[in-house]
Design a protein around this motif. Structure first.
Motif, PDB file in Angstrom:
ATOM      1  N   PHE A 264      30.493 -84.425 -66.062  1.00  0.00           N
ATOM      2  CA  PHE A 264      30.340 -83.001 -65.734  1.00  0.00           C
ATOM      3  C   PHE A 264      29.969 -82.202 -66.971  1.00  0.00           C
ATOM      4  CE2 PHE A 264      32.020 -78.712 -65.815  1.00  0.00           C
ATOM      5  CZ  PHE A 264      31.319 -78.164 -64.763  1.00  0.00           C
ATOM      6  N   ARG A 265      30.669 -82.449 -68.066  1.00  0.00           N
ATOM      7  CA  ARG A 265      30.449 -81.677 -69.285  1.00  0.00           C
ATOM      8  C   ARG A 265      29.027 -81.853 -69.802  1.00  0.00           C
ATOM      9  NH1 ARG A 265      32.322 -83.223 -73.936  1.00  0.00           N
ATOM     10  NH2 ARG A 265      33.875 -84.587 -72.989  1.00  0.00           N
ATOM     11  N   VAL A 266      28.552 -83.092 -69.825  1.00  0.00           N
ATOM     12  CA  VAL A 266      27.203 -83.356 -70.307  1.00  0.00           C
ATOM     13  C   VAL A 266      26.166 -82.728 -69.374  1.00  0.00           C
ATOM     14  CG1 VAL A 266      25.514 -85.164 -70.781  1.00  0.00           C
ATOM     15  CG2 VAL A 266      27.890 -85.451 -71.528  1.00  0.00           C
ATOM     16  N   ALA A 267      26.373 -82.913 -68.073  1.00  0.00           N
ATOM     17  CA  ALA A 267      25.416 -82.362 -67.105  1.00  0.00           C
ATOM     18  C   ALA A 267      25.409 -80.839 -67.158  1.00  0.00           C
ATOM     19  CB  ALA A 267      25.773 -82.836 -65.699  1.00  0.00           C
ATOM     20  N   PHE A 268      26.569 -80.266 -67.318  1.00  0.00           N
ATOM     21  CA  PHE A 268      26.681 -78.806 -67.372  1.00  0.00           C
ATOM     22  C   PHE A 268      25.930 -78.273 -68.594  1.00  0.00           C
ATOM     23  CE2 PHE A 268      29.071 -74.773 -68.026  1.00  0.00           C
ATOM     24  CZ  PHE A 268      28.888 -74.224 -66.775  1.00  0.00           C
ATOM     25  N   GLY A 269      26.105 -78.927 -69.720  1.00  0.00           N
ATOM     26  CA  GLY A 269      25.376 -78.532 -70.922  1.00  0.00           C
ATOM     27  C   GLY A 269      23.872 -78.595 -70.715  1.00  0.00           C
ATOM     28  N   ARG A 270      23.442 -79.624 -70.010  1.00  0.00           N
ATOM     29  CA  ARG A 270      22.016 -79.781 -69.756  1.00  0.00           C
ATOM     30  C   ARG A 270      21.520 -78.695 -68.803  1.00  0.00           C
ATOM     31  NH1 ARG A 270      20.284 -86.018 -68.688  1.00  0.00           N
ATOM     32  NH2 ARG A 270      21.507 -86.472 -70.547  1.00  0.00           N
ATOM     33  N   TRP A 271      22.363 -78.360 -67.821  1.00  0.00           N
ATOM     34  CA  TRP A 271      22.033 -77.324 -66.835  1.00  0.00           C
ATOM     35  C   TRP A 271      21.788 -75.982 -67.525  1.00  0.00           C
ATOM     36  CZ3 TRP A 271      25.421 -73.426 -64.259  1.00  0.00           C
ATOM     37  CH2 TRP A 271      24.862 -72.923 -63.073  1.00  0.00           C
ATOM     38  N   LEU A 272      22.507 -75.756 -68.623  1.00  0.00           N
ATOM     39  CA  LEU A 272      22.411 -74.473 -69.327  1.00  0.00           C
ATOM     40  C   LEU A 272      21.271 -74.435 -70.339  1.00  0.00           C
ATOM     41  CD1 LEU A 272      26.201 -73.811 -70.076  1.00  0.00           C
ATOM     42  CD2 LEU A 272      24.825 -72.940 -68.173  1.00  0.00           C
ATOM     43  N   ALA A 273      20.687 -75.588 -70.630  1.00  0.00           N
ATOM     44  CA  ALA A 273      19.619 -75.626 -71.639  1.00  0.00           C
ATOM     45  C   ALA A 273      18.480 -74.701 -71.257  1.00  0.00           C
ATOM     46  CB  ALA A 273      19.110 -77.058 -71.795  1.00  0.00           C
ATOM     47  N   VAL A 274      17.882 -74.072 -72.278  1.00  0.00           N
ATOM     48  CA  VAL A 274      16.779 -73.151 -72.004  1.00  0.00           C
ATOM     49  C   VAL A 274      15.621 -73.902 -71.361  1.00  0.00           C
ATOM     50  CG1 VAL A 274      17.319 -71.419 -73.715  1.00  0.00           C
ATOM     51  CG2 VAL A 274      16.022 -73.429 -74.397  1.00  0.00           C
ATOM     52  N   GLY A 275      15.073 -73.335 -70.293  1.00  0.00           N
ATOM     53  CA  GLY A 275      13.934 -73.946 -69.618  1.00  0.00           C
ATOM     54  C   GLY A 275      14.333 -74.905 -68.510  1.00  0.00           C
ATOM     55  N   GLU A 276      15.595 -75.357 -68.523  1.00  0.00           N
ATOM     56  CA  GLU A 276      16.033 -76.285 -67.480  1.00  0.00           C
ATOM     57  C   GLU A 276      16.093 -75.560 -66.138  1.00  0.00           C
ATOM     58  OE1 GLU A 276      16.834 -79.776 -67.522  1.00  0.00           O
ATOM     59  OE2 GLU A 276      16.545 -79.174 -65.448  1.00  0.00           O
ATOM     60  N   GLU A 277      15.510 -76.176 -65.110  1.00  0.00           N
ATOM     61  CA  GLU A 277      15.512 -75.518 -63.805  1.00  0.00           C
ATOM     62  C   GLU A 277      16.087 -76.368 -62.678  1.00  0.00           C
ATOM     63  OE1 GLU A 277      11.605 -73.958 -62.968  1.00  0.00           O
ATOM     64  OE2 GLU A 277      12.052 -72.208 -64.210  1.00  0.00           O
ATOM     65  N   ARG A 278      16.361 -77.647 -62.974  1.00  0.00           N
ATOM     66  CA  ARG A 278      16.948 -78.488 -61.935  1.00  0.00           C
ATOM     67  C   ARG A 278      18.364 -78.022 -61.619  1.00  0.00           C
ATOM     68  NH1 ARG A 278      16.098 -84.091 -64.747  1.00  0.00           N
ATOM     69  NH2 ARG A 278      16.094 -82.664 -66.513  1.00  0.00           N
ATOM     70  N   SER A 279      18.845 -78.361 -60.446  1.00  0.00           N
ATOM     71  CA  SER A 279      20.186 -77.938 -60.041  1.00  0.00           C
ATOM     72  C   SER A 279      21.239 -78.791 -60.743  1.00  0.00           C
ATOM     73  CB  SER A 279      20.341 -78.097 -58.531  1.00  0.00           C
ATOM     74  OG  SER A 279      20.407 -79.471 -58.201  1.00  0.00           O
ATOM     75  N   LEU A 280      22.465 -78.275 -60.754  1.00  0.00           N
ATOM     76  CA  LEU A 280      23.550 -79.011 -61.407  1.00  0.00           C
ATOM     77  C   LEU A 280      23.811 -80.356 -60.730  1.00  0.00           C
ATOM     78  CD1 LEU A 280      25.761 -79.175 -63.512  1.00  0.00           C
ATOM     79  CD2 LEU A 280      27.217 -77.768 -62.048  1.00  0.00           C
ATOM     80  N   VAL A 281      23.757 -80.389 -59.404  1.00  0.00           N
ATOM     81  CA  VAL A 281      23.993 -81.671 -58.699  1.00  0.00           C
ATOM     82  C   VAL A 281      23.013 -82.726 -59.169  1.00  0.00           C
ATOM     83  CG1 VAL A 281      24.757 -82.494 -56.456  1.00  0.00           C
ATOM     84  CG2 VAL A 281      23.928 -80.151 -56.685  1.00  0.00           C
ATOM     85  N   ASP A 282      21.740 -82.343 -59.236  1.00  0.00           N
ATOM     86  CA  ASP A 282      20.727 -83.305 -59.664  1.00  0.00           C
ATOM     87  C   ASP A 282      21.027 -83.832 -61.063  1.00  0.00           C
ATOM     88  OD1 ASP A 282      19.453 -82.967 -57.289  1.00  0.00           O
ATOM     89  OD2 ASP A 282      17.848 -81.663 -58.069  1.00  0.00           O
ATOM     90  N   LEU A 283      21.403 -82.921 -61.946  1.00  0.00           N
ATOM     91  CA  LEU A 283      21.675 -83.328 -63.324  1.00  0.00           C
ATOM     92  C   LEU A 283      22.915 -84.206 -63.403  1.00  0.00           C
ATOM     93  CD1 LEU A 283      20.763 -79.900 -64.888  1.00  0.00           C
ATOM     94  CD2 LEU A 283      19.576 -82.058 -65.332  1.00  0.00           C
ATOM     95  N   GLU A 284      23.917 -83.879 -62.600  1.00  0.00           N
ATOM     96  CA  GLU A 284      25.120 -84.712 -62.568  1.00  0.00           C
ATOM     97  C   GLU A 284      24.771 -86.135 -62.131  1.00  0.00           C
ATOM     98  OE1 GLU A 284      28.627 -81.452 -61.438  1.00  0.00           O
ATOM     99  OE2 GLU A 284      27.546 -82.514 -59.862  1.00  0.00           O
ATOM    100  N   ARG A 285      23.963 -86.231 -61.083  1.00  0.00           N
ATOM    101  CA  ARG A 285      23.560 -87.551 -60.584  1.00  0.00           C
ATOM    102  C   ARG A 285      22.843 -88.327 -61.691  1.00  0.00           C
ATOM    103  NH1 ARG A 285      23.785 -86.597 -54.862  1.00  0.00           N
ATOM    104  NH2 ARG A 285      22.352 -84.847 -54.776  1.00  0.00           N
ATOM    105  N   GLU A 286      21.955 -87.603 -62.385  1.00  0.00           N
ATOM    106  CA  GLU A 286      21.201 -88.242 -63.459  1.00  0.00           C
ATOM    107  C   GLU A 286      22.122 -88.767 -64.555  1.00  0.00           C
ATOM    108  OE1 GLU A 286      17.207 -86.649 -64.904  1.00  0.00           O
ATOM    109  OE2 GLU A 286      18.550 -85.969 -66.495  1.00  0.00           O
ATOM    110  N   VAL A 287      23.053 -87.928 -64.992  1.00  0.00           N
ATOM    111  CA  VAL A 287      23.950 -88.327 -66.085  1.00  0.00           C
ATOM    112  C   VAL A 287      24.849 -89.476 -65.645  1.00  0.00           C
ATOM    113  CG1 VAL A 287      25.798 -87.579 -67.632  1.00  0.00           C
ATOM    114  CG2 VAL A 287      23.879 -86.048 -67.166  1.00  0.00           C
TER     115      VAL A 287
END
Lengths: 194, 194
Positions: free
Chosen positions: B155-178
Motif C-alpha cells: 500500500f505504501r509503495v503504491a500510494f507513493g506512486r499514486w501521488l507522483a507528479v504526472g501519474e494518472e492511473r488509479s490507486l487500485v491499478d497501482l496496488e495490483r502492479e506493486v
DNA sequence: GTCTATAGTGCGATAGAC
DNA sequence: GTCTATCGCACTATAGAC
C-alpha cells in the motif's frame, strides 16, 4: 585527574536505559539521567537531539553491518539473495551473548509508543539506505525498494522471535526461516506448478 | 447562538493542515492552530493527545476500510489473495478526486521527521490489527504477520506512486502492479520452473 | 551555562443540552 | 439534576536560543 570523566556519552546511554527500565520513560526526566551520569542536563541535550535518541545512538553500526552485507553480496546475486546476504551480515551484530541485553532494550522500547515511533523511523531510514545500495548494485527500482522493505520486515520478525522466551536458535537461523516463510507466502504451490 | 460553534475538531484539523503547509510544522504553535479554529489551546489538547496527532485523526476510517477488506475476502482465499482483497477495499477511500488533497497532506508529513514518525507508528498499528484479522480467518502465525506487513508495504509503495507528479492511473491499478512486483521478486523464474 | 518559548497536564469553574 | 464541551489558570519538562 581530568576535568571531567571521559565517556559521558556512554554513561548517559547506560543511565537512561536503567532509569527507563526501572521507572518508565515518562517518569524519567533528562535531568535525572544527566545526574546519574554525572553531567548536567545541558550536556545530555548536547549529546542527543532529544530524550528518545539516547536509546538509539548505537544504531549506526547496526545499519552499517546491514549495508555492508548488501555491498559484499556476489555481483550476480538476485535481489532476494542480496537480502539473504545482508541478513547474515547483520546477524553477526547479535551473537547469543547479546540476547539478554537485547531483551531488556526491546522491553523498554516496546513499553512506550514514543520509543517505538523512533525505532520505526530508524528502520524506515535503514530501508531507505538499503534501497540506495541496491540501486547502486544495478537493481532497478521497484525491486530495489521492495527488496529493502522486505529485508527490514524479515529482520524485524526474526529479531522478535530471537528474543522470545525459551528461544535458543541463533538469529541467522531464524532470519533464514522467516525469509523462507515469506517466499512460501508469495509462492503458493499452485504458482510453482501451474 | 450557542456558546461555542460546533465542529471544533474539524476546524482544528483544517487549521493545522493549512498552517503546517504555510509556515512549517516547527514554526506553528498549538496556540496558533487553536486561535485560527476559534478555540483555546487547552481545547486543542483535549481533542488531540499531541500536536502531531491532529494530522492523523481521520485514520481510523482508513484502517477500517483495510480491515473490512480482510474480513470480506472469500473464506477459501489464500493469504496473499486476502491481501489483494484488502488493498482493493482500501483503494475506495482514495478516489482520484482526493489525489491532490493527498499530495498536500503527504508533502506536509514528509517535510518533518516528527510527522513521518507518527505516520509510521499508525501504519505499524494497522499491520498489527491486520495480522489479528488474518488470524481470525484461520491463517496461522508466520503467514499472518508476513502477509499483513507485506500488505502495508505494498500500500505504501503504491500510494507513493499514486501521488507522483504526472501519474494518472488509479490507486487500485497501482496496488495490483506493486503486488505483482513483490511476488515476482520473491518468485524468480528459476524457482517457478526448477 | 542561563534564559525562554512551547508542549503537554491537572483541576476547578462555567454554560448550555438533556 | 446530570452530562459534555469549553475556558482559564497554574504547573512541569523538553528543547533550543542566546
Amino acid at each position: 585527574m581530568a576535568r571531567w570523566e571521559p565517556g559521558a556519552r556512554g554513561r548517559l546511554r547506560a543511565a537512561a536505559l536503567e532509569l527507563f527500565a526501572d521507572q518508565g520513560y515518562d517518569e524519567t526526566t533528562a535531568a535525572q539521567i544527566a545526574a546519574r551520569a554525572g553531567v548536567t542536563e545541558r550536556t545530555f541535550f548536547r549529546h542527543f537531539d532529544d530524550k528518545r535518541e539516547v536509546l538509539f545512538a548505537g544504531s549506526e553500526d547496526f545499519a552499517r553491518a546491514f549495508l555492508d552485507g548488501v555491498r559484499d553480496a556476489p555481483p550476480e546475486a538476485a535481489p532476494l539473495d542480496v537480502v539473504a546476504h545482508a541478513l547474515t551480515s547483520v546477524a553477526t551484530f547479535f551473537p547469543d551473548e547479546r540476547r539478554d541485553d537485547s531483551r531488556g532494550r526491546w522491553a523498554v522500547i516496546h513499553a512506550h509508543p514514543a520509543l517505538r515511533e523512533r525505532e520505526l523511523l530508524k528502520l524506515a531510514g535503514l530501508a531507505g539506505v538499503l534501497a540506495t545500495a541496491m540501486r547502486e548494485r544495478g537493481v532497478p527500482d521497484p525491486a530495489a525498494v521492495l527488496a529493502s522493505e522486505s529485508a527490514v520486515t524479515v529482520f524485524r520478525v526474526a529479531f522478535g522471535r530471537w528474543l522470545a522466551v525459551g528461544e535458543e536458535r541463533s538469529l541467522v537461523d531464524l532470519e533464514r526461516e522467516v525469509l523462507g516463510e515469506l517466499t512460501a507466502l508469495t509462492t503458493p504451490a499452485s504458482q510453482v506448478v501451474p
